[in-house]
Each structure stands twice: as C-alpha cells, then as structure tokens.
Design a protein around this motif. Structure first.
Motif, PDB file in Angstrom:
ATOM      1  N   UNK A   5       0.759  -1.136  -0.185  1.00 13.99           N
ATOM      2  CA  UNK A   5      -0.112   0.119  -0.018  1.00 13.99           C
ATOM      3  C   UNK A   5       0.832   1.229   0.067  1.00 13.99           C
ATOM      4  N   UNK A   6       1.854   1.451   0.823  1.00 15.75           N
ATOM      5  CA  UNK A   6       2.661   2.757   0.807  1.00 15.75           C
ATOM      6  C   UNK A   6       3.374   2.645  -0.502  1.00 15.75           C
ATOM      7  N   UNK A   7       3.971   1.605  -1.124  1.00 12.74           N
ATOM      8  CA  UNK A   7       4.598   1.710  -2.282  1.00 12.74           C
ATOM      9  C   UNK A   7       3.507   2.427  -3.189  1.00 12.74           C
ATOM     10  N   UNK A  13       2.471   9.839  -6.119  1.00 12.72           N
ATOM     11  CA  UNK A  13       3.017  11.064  -6.007  1.00 12.72           C
ATOM     12  C   UNK A  13       4.610  11.136  -6.242  1.00 12.72           C
ATOM     13  N   UNK A  14       5.110  10.710  -7.129  1.00 10.69           N
ATOM     14  CA  UNK A  14       6.597  10.469  -7.043  1.00 10.69           C
ATOM     15  C   UNK A  14       7.452  11.700  -6.767  1.00 10.69           C
ATOM     16  N   UNK A  15       6.806  12.822  -7.300  1.00  8.97           N
ATOM     17  CA  UNK A  15       7.557  14.212  -6.768  1.00  8.97           C
ATOM     18  C   UNK A  15       7.799  14.453  -5.402  1.00  8.97           C
ATOM     19  N   UNK A  16       6.967  13.659  -4.425  1.00  6.13           N
ATOM     20  CA  UNK A  16       6.997  13.522  -2.951  1.00  6.13           C
ATOM     21  C   UNK A  16       8.623  13.003  -2.567  1.00  6.13           C
ATOM     22  N   UNK A  17       9.037  12.311  -3.467  1.00  3.83           N
ATOM     23  CA  UNK A  17      10.422  11.697  -3.100  1.00  3.83           C
ATOM     24  C   UNK A  17      10.484  10.465  -2.160  1.00  3.83           C
ATOM     25  N   UNK A  18       9.243   9.889  -2.026  1.00  2.00           N
ATOM     26  CA  UNK A  18       9.180   8.935  -0.799  1.00  2.00           C
ATOM     27  C   UNK A  18       9.717   7.437  -1.314  1.00  2.00           C
ATOM     28  N   UNK A  19       9.722   7.314  -2.465  1.00  2.00           N
ATOM     29  CA  UNK A  19      10.149   6.216  -2.862  1.00  2.00           C
ATOM     30  C   UNK A  19      10.919   6.167  -4.217  1.00  2.00           C
ATOM     31  N   UNK A  20      12.127   5.821  -4.177  1.00  2.00           N
ATOM     32  CA  UNK A  20      12.762   5.887  -5.451  1.00  2.00           C
ATOM     33  C   UNK A  20      12.141   5.202  -6.807  1.00  2.00           C
ATOM     34  N   UNK A  21      12.625   5.510  -7.988  1.00  2.00           N
ATOM     35  CA  UNK A  21      11.870   4.972  -9.338  1.00  2.00           C
ATOM     36  C   UNK A  21      12.069   3.556  -9.325  1.00  2.00           C
ATOM     37  N   UNK A  25      18.416   0.187  -7.730  1.00  2.00           N
ATOM     38  CA  UNK A  25      19.095  -0.444  -6.500  1.00  2.00           C
ATOM     39  C   UNK A  25      18.259   0.395  -5.268  1.00  2.00           C
ATOM     40  N   UNK A  26      18.304   1.788  -5.436  1.00  2.00           N
ATOM     41  CA  UNK A  26      17.425   2.370  -4.381  1.00  2.00           C
ATOM     42  C   UNK A  26      16.370   2.229  -3.948  1.00  2.00           C
ATOM     43  N   UNK A  27      15.490   1.766  -4.707  1.00  2.00           N
ATOM     44  CA  UNK A  27      14.270   1.380  -4.656  1.00  2.00           C
ATOM     45  C   UNK A  27      14.094  -0.196  -3.976  1.00  2.00           C
ATOM     46  N   UNK A  28      15.041  -1.166  -4.516  1.00  2.00           N
ATOM     47  CA  UNK A  28      15.081  -2.416  -3.848  1.00  2.00           C
ATOM     48  C   UNK A  28      15.281  -2.445  -2.238  1.00  2.00           C
ATOM     49  N   UNK A  29      16.277  -1.403  -1.948  1.00  2.00           N
ATOM     50  CA  UNK A  29      16.781  -1.202  -0.696  1.00  2.00           C
ATOM     51  C   UNK A  29      15.434  -0.767   0.301  1.00  2.00           C
ATOM     52  N   UNK A  30      14.750   0.280  -0.056  1.00  2.00           N
ATOM     53  CA  UNK A  30      13.678   0.641   0.337  1.00  2.00           C
ATOM     54  C   UNK A  30      12.727  -0.609   0.536  1.00  2.00           C
ATOM     55  N   UNK A  31      12.313  -1.154  -0.347  1.00  2.00           N
ATOM     56  CA  UNK A  31      11.569  -2.697  -0.394  1.00  2.00           C
ATOM     57  C   UNK A  31      12.140  -3.582   0.739  1.00  2.00           C
ATOM     58  N   UNK A  32      13.542  -3.797   1.036  1.00  2.00           N
ATOM     59  CA  UNK A  32      14.089  -4.488   1.787  1.00  2.00           C
ATOM     60  C   UNK A  32      13.899  -4.002   3.293  1.00  2.00           C
ATOM     61  N   UNK A  33      13.853  -2.827   3.490  1.00  2.00           N
ATOM     62  CA  UNK A  33      13.281  -2.126   4.782  1.00  2.00           C
ATOM     63  C   UNK A  33      11.897  -2.441   4.993  1.00  2.00           C
ATOM     64  N   UNK A  87      17.760  10.074   3.116  1.00  2.00           N
ATOM     65  CA  UNK A  87      16.409  10.411   2.722  1.00  2.00           C
ATOM     66  C   UNK A  87      15.424   9.849   3.226  1.00  2.00           C
ATOM     67  N   UNK A  88      14.505  10.350   3.846  1.00  2.00           N
ATOM     68  CA  UNK A  88      13.100   9.639   4.383  1.00  2.00           C
ATOM     69  C   UNK A  88      12.285   9.042   3.148  1.00  2.00           C
ATOM     70  N   UNK A  89      12.145   7.788   3.528  1.00  2.00           N
ATOM     71  CA  UNK A  89      11.134   7.284   2.607  1.00  2.00           C
ATOM     72  C   UNK A  89       9.864   6.455   3.206  1.00  2.00           C
ATOM     73  N   UNK A  90       9.222   6.094   2.407  1.00  2.00           N
ATOM     74  CA  UNK A  90       7.886   5.266   2.906  1.00  2.00           C
ATOM     75  C   UNK A  90       8.570   4.175   3.934  1.00  2.00           C
ATOM     76  N   UNK A  91       9.576   3.481   3.919  1.00  2.00           N
ATOM     77  CA  UNK A  91      10.308   2.451   4.730  1.00  2.00           C
ATOM     78  C   UNK A  91       9.989   3.236   6.163  1.00  2.00           C
ATOM     79  N   UNK A  92      10.611   4.503   6.382  1.00  2.00           N
ATOM     80  CA  UNK A  92      10.670   5.290   7.556  1.00  2.00           C
ATOM     81  C   UNK A  92       9.452   5.400   8.030  1.00  2.00           C
ATOM     82  N   UNK A  93       8.415   5.573   7.477  1.00  2.00           N
ATOM     83  CA  UNK A  93       7.198   6.154   7.734  1.00  2.00           C
ATOM     84  C   UNK A  93       6.515   4.668   8.465  1.00  2.00           C
TER      85      UNK A  93
END
Length: 142
Positions: A5-7, A13-21, A25-33, A87-93
């Motif tokens: 859901x958070x992804x 809203x990609x402009x918010x920068x809460x999830x890499x494209x 690899x940056x997105x995979x790291x967020x998905x890992x968390x 950078x703050x991401x959806x994983x942090x939320x």
C-alpha cells in the motif's frame, strides 16, 4: 499489505520523493526495509504484545526478538538519519508507526538512543505531526 500500500501511494506522487523509481537499486533497498519492518517488527508486535492472553513465555520470546532488532536498528541509525541513508522514505514512515507502538506497550527504548532519536526525528516532520493529530495521538497546537 502495508508494504504494498505505501509503495502504491508513493508511486501516485513521485514528486514527493518517498520512493525511488522502479528498477533502481535504491528502490530495492527501500523494499528491503519495508519487508524487514513487516516481517520482523510488525509481526512481532502484533498480535502477540497487544493481547493480554498471550502466554508469558511467548511475550518474553517476542520481547527478546524485538530487542535484537531494535539493537540492529540502533546501530544503523547511529550513523545515518534514516533507514536507507540521508533521505526519508515510505520505509521510515512504516518503521516509525510500528516502533512507536513500543510506547503504547511499555517497551522501553532507553537502551536504544539512536532509535529513540530517530522516532523523535520522524515525529517532528510536518506531515507526521499532521497524521499524529488526525489520529488523536497528538494534540493540535493552540
């Protein structure tokens, strides 16, 4: 389901920068968390620590597991402000929401000063403040 859901919301809203494209690899790291928070933290807290009928031995096992994971997070967050770095991401939320349950369940974060500072840092974000007020977890400033 939270991880999906958070992804989805971040992709709206990609402009918010809460999830890499996607595809990075940056997105995979967020998905890992997101996966870590879901499987190791969320599933430890819930349902076990919320139900009074949980056996004492189960509760103790869960608390030991959380202590191990909180220690891992504390060591990481002693060197960087957010789970994936600067950078703050959806994983942090998601992590904030789940780790913050410690306060409701009398699980002390005193042994984890970097983790406690992280929670304070995330809670101070304007959108976090708005969400906390909306949920009735923080009184609106007069």
């Amino acid at each position: 389901e939270v991880a999906a859901i958070v992804q989805y919301l971040a992709d709206l809203r990609p402009a918010a920068g809460l999830l890499p494209p996607a595809g990075t690899l940056a997105r995979v790291r967020v998905q890992q968390w997101l996966t870590f928070v879901s499987s190791e933290l969320h599933k430890a807290f819930s349902p076990w620590l919320w139900h009074k009928e949980t056996a004492a031995s189960t509760r103790e096992n869960v608390l030991q597991r959380l202590a191990r994971h909180f220690g891992e997070l504390d060591r990481l967050l002693a060197h960087q402000p957010y789970l994936t770095g600067e950078r703050f991401t959806v994983a942090d939320a998601y992590a904030y929401t789940i780790v913050n349950w410690a306060g409701f369940l009398a699980v002390s974060l005193k042994p984890y000063p970097a983790l406690a500072a992280y929670l304070a840092r995330v809670a101070a974000r304007p959108h976090a403040q708005q969400a906390l007020v909306a949920e009735g977890l923080l009184k609106k400033a007069a």
